[in-house]
Design an enzyme around this catalytic site. Structure first.
Site, PDB file in Angstrom:
ATOM      1  CG  HIS A   1      -1.953   1.086   1.181  1.00 46.01           C
ATOM      2  ND1 HIS A   1      -3.312   0.840   1.277  1.00 46.01           N
ATOM      3  CD2 HIS A   1      -1.853   2.416   1.024  1.00 46.01           C
ATOM      4  CE1 HIS A   1      -3.976   1.975   1.186  1.00 46.01           C
ATOM      5  NE2 HIS A   1      -3.105   2.962   1.039  1.00 46.01           N
TER       6      HIS A   1
ATOM      7  NE  ARG B   1       2.338  21.397 -14.379  1.00 45.34           N
ATOM      8  CZ  ARG B   1       2.614  22.662 -14.162  1.00 45.34           C
ATOM      9  NH1 ARG B   1       3.096  23.408 -15.131  1.00 45.34           N
ATOM     10  NH2 ARG B   1       2.389  23.186 -12.980  1.00 45.34           N
TER      11      ARG B   1
ATOM     12  CG  ASP C   1      -6.375   5.064  -6.548  1.00 49.00           C
ATOM     13  OD1 ASP C   1      -5.877   5.656  -7.527  1.00 49.00           O
ATOM     14  OD2 ASP C   1      -6.458   5.564  -5.412  1.00 49.00           O
TER      15      ASP C   1
ATOM     16  N   GLY D   1      -8.977   8.334  -1.917  1.00 46.66           N
ATOM     17  CA  GLY D   1      -9.500   9.673  -1.651  1.00 46.66           C
ATOM     18  C   GLY D   1     -10.400   9.684  -0.430  1.00 46.66           C
TER      19      GLY D   1
ATOM     20  CG  HIS E   1      -7.631   3.679   0.235  1.00 50.10           C
ATOM     21  ND1 HIS E   1      -7.121   3.322  -0.975  1.00 50.10           N
ATOM     22  CD2 HIS E   1      -6.653   4.377   0.870  1.00 50.10           C
ATOM     23  CE1 HIS E   1      -5.876   3.788  -1.074  1.00 50.10           C
ATOM     24  NE2 HIS E   1      -5.565   4.433   0.028  1.00 50.10           N
TER      25      HIS E   1
ATOM     26  CD  GLU F   1      -7.037   6.893   4.706  1.00 53.04           C
ATOM     27  OE1 GLU F   1      -7.663   6.817   3.629  1.00 53.04           O
ATOM     28  OE2 GLU F   1      -5.891   7.376   4.793  1.00 53.04           O
TER      29      GLU F   1
HETATM   30  N1  LIG Z   1      -4.149   7.930   2.715  1.00 53.75           N
HETATM   31  C1  LIG Z   1      -4.865   8.006   1.563  1.00 53.75           C
HETATM   32  N2  LIG Z   1      -6.181   7.729   1.579  1.00 53.75           N
HETATM   33  C2  LIG Z   1      -6.906   7.827   0.464  1.00 53.75           C
HETATM   34  N3  LIG Z   1      -6.410   8.213  -0.727  1.00 53.75           N
HETATM   35  C3  LIG Z   1      -5.102   8.516  -0.782  1.00 53.75           C
HETATM   36  C4  LIG Z   1      -4.299   8.416   0.351  1.00 53.75           C
HETATM   37  N4  LIG Z   1      -3.045   8.768   0.008  1.00 53.75           N
HETATM   38  C5  LIG Z   1      -3.061   9.067  -1.278  1.00 53.75           C
HETATM   39  N5  LIG Z   1      -4.288   8.915  -1.756  1.00 53.75           N
HETATM   40  C6  LIG Z   1      -4.649   9.181  -3.154  1.00 53.75           C
HETATM   41  O1  LIG Z   1      -5.378  10.343  -3.210  1.00 53.75           O
HETATM   42  C7  LIG Z   1      -6.154  10.315  -4.383  1.00 53.75           C
HETATM   43  C8  LIG Z   1      -7.241  11.354  -4.165  1.00 53.75           C
HETATM   44  C9  LIG Z   1      -7.564  12.150  -5.385  1.00 53.75           C
HETATM   45  C10 LIG Z   1      -8.894  12.824  -5.258  1.00 53.75           C
HETATM   46  O2  LIG Z   1      -9.557  12.673  -4.281  1.00 53.75           O
HETATM   47  C11 LIG Z   1      -9.371  13.666  -6.348  1.00 53.75           C
HETATM   48  C12 LIG Z   1     -10.585  14.329  -6.173  1.00 53.75           C
HETATM   49  C13 LIG Z   1     -11.034  15.172  -7.187  1.00 53.75           C
HETATM   50  C14 LIG Z   1     -10.283  15.354  -8.338  1.00 53.75           C
HETATM   51  C15 LIG Z   1      -9.083  14.696  -8.478  1.00 53.75           C
HETATM   52  C16 LIG Z   1      -8.239  14.918  -9.690  1.00 53.75           C
HETATM   53  O3  LIG Z   1      -7.238  14.216  -9.879  1.00 53.75           O
HETATM   54  O4  LIG Z   1      -8.537  15.822 -10.457  1.00 53.75           O
HETATM   55  C17 LIG Z   1      -8.615  13.854  -7.479  1.00 53.75           C
HETATM   56  C18 LIG Z   1      -6.645   8.904  -4.420  1.00 53.75           C
HETATM   57  O5  LIG Z   1      -6.997   8.440  -5.662  1.00 53.75           O
HETATM   58  C19 LIG Z   1      -5.487   8.128  -3.812  1.00 53.75           C
HETATM   59  O6  LIG Z   1      -4.726   7.457  -4.777  1.00 53.75           O
HETATM   60 ZN   LIG Z   2      -3.570   4.914   0.677  1.00 50.80          ZN
END
Ligand SMILES: Nc1ncnc2c1ncn2[C@@H]1O[C@H](CCC(=O)c2cccc(C(=O)O)c2)[C@@H](O)[C@H]1O
Ligand SMILES: [Zn+2]
EC number: 3.5.4.40
Length: 357
Positions: free
Chosen positions: A31, A86, A153, A187, A214, A217
Site C-alpha cells: 500500500h 505534466r 485506483d 481519496g 481503501h 480510514e
Molecule cells: N491515505 C490516503 N487515503 C486515500 N487516498 C489517498 C491516500 N493517500 C493518497 N491517496 C490518493 O489520493 C487520491 C485522491 C484524489 C482525489 O480525491 C481527487 C478528487 C477530485 C479530483 C481529483 C483529480 O485528480 O482531479 C482527485 C486517491 O486516488 C489516492 O490514490
Molecule cells: Zn492509501
C-alpha cells in the site's frame, strides 16, 4: 522457519538493534501511492521543470507544507503535487526514482497505487502514460532488482466519471499495462459511499484484477463491510475503524482478509489521534492478518523501514516477530507462488544469519 516451534508474534525477546535489522530485511510493500512517494529530491526536480507551481522546492519548507490539519487538507496538498506531473517524462522519472528509493530500503516487490484518471484528465496522453510507467517498471527491475506491480485506483471524490475512466483504462486490452494486478478506490470516504462503485469493480474483477479498495480510514466499520460485500475486497486499505466492530474483526480473521496498515499515515492525516491509540494491537489480538505499509512516505515524514520500527514498538516485536510481519506482506501480495516463496526464503535466510551466534 529459522526457529520451528516458536510463535513469532507472541514469544518475544528484546531485539539487539531493530533499526539495523529492519534496514537490511527484504520486504514487500502493498500500500503505497505513486505520487505520494515523490521524495523531496523528486518534488524539487519536478518543480524546477514546472516553475509556476506553488509546491516549495526547499526541503525545509516542504516539511511545513506537508503538515496537515485534517484529511481534506492532505488531499488538497496531494493534488498540488499531482499538478507537478505534466508530461510522460515526468511520469517516467517519478516511477523510476520511486523504485530507486524502494530498492535502498531492500523492498523486493511493491504494488504501487496509481491514479491514471488524475493524469489523463490533466492532458497526458493515455497511451504515453501507460508506456511511461511500463518503461520505468522494466528499467527499475533490471537496474535495482525491485519488482513493481500496479494498482489503478478510482479517486472516488472525483465522481463516477472517474470510475468509468479508471475501469476503461484498466480493462481495455489495448491499453492495460502488463504490470497491472489490482483495482482500488481512494481519496476521501466521507460523502463517497463505496456501493456506488460496484459495477466498476465487477468489470475489473471480470477482467482478472484483484479488488483492494481503501475503506475504514476516515469512516466507520460499515465502509469496510461495504468494501467486502459490494466491492469484493481481497485486502483492505487501512481498515482502521474495523477495530470498532468485533464481528468485523472476526470476519477479517476467519476469511484471512489482510489489512494494509499504515500507522504514521493515520496520525499525519489525523485519522487516529496518537500512535499509542492506533488499533494495530487489536488487529493482531483478533487474529487479523496485518501488513505494514507507508502510504505516502515523504508526505508523512516516514519510510517503510520506519513503519516497521513503529509497528515493532507498538506490538513489542523482536526480530522473528518483525520477520513474520514482512512475510505477511509477501503472502498477502499478488505475486505468483514461486515469487512469494523466493522473497519469504530470503527473509528467513536473512533472519537466521542475523540471529546466528
Ligand atoms: N491515505 C490516503 N487515503 C486515500 N487516498 C489517498 C491516500 N493517500 C493518497 N491517496 C490518493 O489520493 C487520491 C485522491 C484524489 C482525489 O480525491 C481527487 C478528487 C477530485 C479530483 C481529483 C483529480 O485528480 O482531479 C482527485 C486517491 O486516488 C489516492 O490514490
Ligand atoms: Zn492509501
Amino acid at each position: 522457519m529459522p526457529f520451528p516451534g516458536r510463535n513469532p508474534l507472541t514469544d518475544q525477546r528484546a531485539p539487539r538493534d531493530p533499526h539495523a535489522f529492519i534496514a537490511g530485511l527484504p520486504k514487500a510493500e502493498l500500500h503505497v501511492h505513486h505520487v505520494g512517494s515523490a521524495s523531496p529530491r523528486i518534488v524539487a526536480e519536478l518543480a524546477a521543470r514546472h516553475p509556476d507551481s506553488k509546491v516549495p522546492t526547499d526541503p525545509e519548507a516542504l516539511v511545513d507544507y506537508f503538515t496537515f490539519t485534517d484529511f481534506a487538507h492532505f488531499i488538497e496538498v496531494y493534488l498540488s503535487v499531482v499538478d507537478l506531473i505534466r508530461t510522460p517524462e515526468d511520469v517516467r522519472l517519478l516511477t523510476y526514482e520511486v523504485a530507486r528509493d524502494m530498492a535502498r530500503q531492500q523492498v523486493r516487490y511493491a504494488e504501487l497505487t496509481i491514479t491514471p484518471f488524475s493524469s489523463t484528465r490533466r492532458g497526458i496522453d493515455e497511451r504515453a502514460f501507460m508506456d511511461a510507467i511500463e518503461d520505468a517498471r522494466k528499467a527499475a527491475e533490471a537496474e535495482f532488482g525491485t519488482v513493481l506491480r500496479w494498482c489503478f485506483d478510482i479517486p472516488g471524490e472525483a465522481g463516477l466519471e472517474s470510475a468509468e475512466e479508471t475501469a476503461r483504462l484498466a480493462t481495455d486490452d489495448r491499453l492495460r499495462p502488463e504490470g497491472l494486478v489490482s483495482f482500488g478506490l481512494g481519496g476521501p470516504e466521507i460523502g463517497v459511499p463505496r456501493p456506488q462503485f460496484k459495477p466498476y469493480f465487477d468489470r475489473a474483477i471480470a477482467a482478472g484484477l484483484r479488488s483492494v479498495p481503501h475503506a475504514g480510514e476516515t469512516t466507520g466499520p460499515q465502509t469496510v463491510w461495504d468494501a467486502l460485500t459490494e466491492l469484493r475486497a481481497e485486502r483492505i486499505g487501512h481498515g482502521t475503524s474495523s477495530a470498532q466492530d468485533e464481528k468485523l474483526l472476526a470476519h477479517l480473521a476467519e476469511h484471512r482478509i489482510p489489512l494494509e496498515v499504515c500507522p504514521t499515515s493515520n496520525i499525519a492525516t489525523r485519522a487516529v489521534r496518537t500512535l499509542e491509540e492506533h488499533p494495530i494491537r487489536e488487529f493482531v489480538k483478533a487474529g487479523v492478518v496485518v501488513t505494514i505499509n507507508s502510504d505516502d512516505p515523504p508526505m508523512f515524514g516516514t519510510d517503510l523501514n520506519n513503519e516497521y520500527a513503529v509497528a515493532a514498538r507498538l506490538l513489542g516485536l523482536d526480530e522473528l516477530g518483525i520477520a513474520e510481519l514482512a512475510k505477511n506482506a509477501v503472502h498477502a501480495s499478488f505475486l505468483d507462488e514461486a515469487g512469494k516463496a523466493r522473497i519469504a526464503g530470503e527473509i528467513d535466510a536473512y533472519t537466521a544469519r542475523w540471529l546466528a551466534p
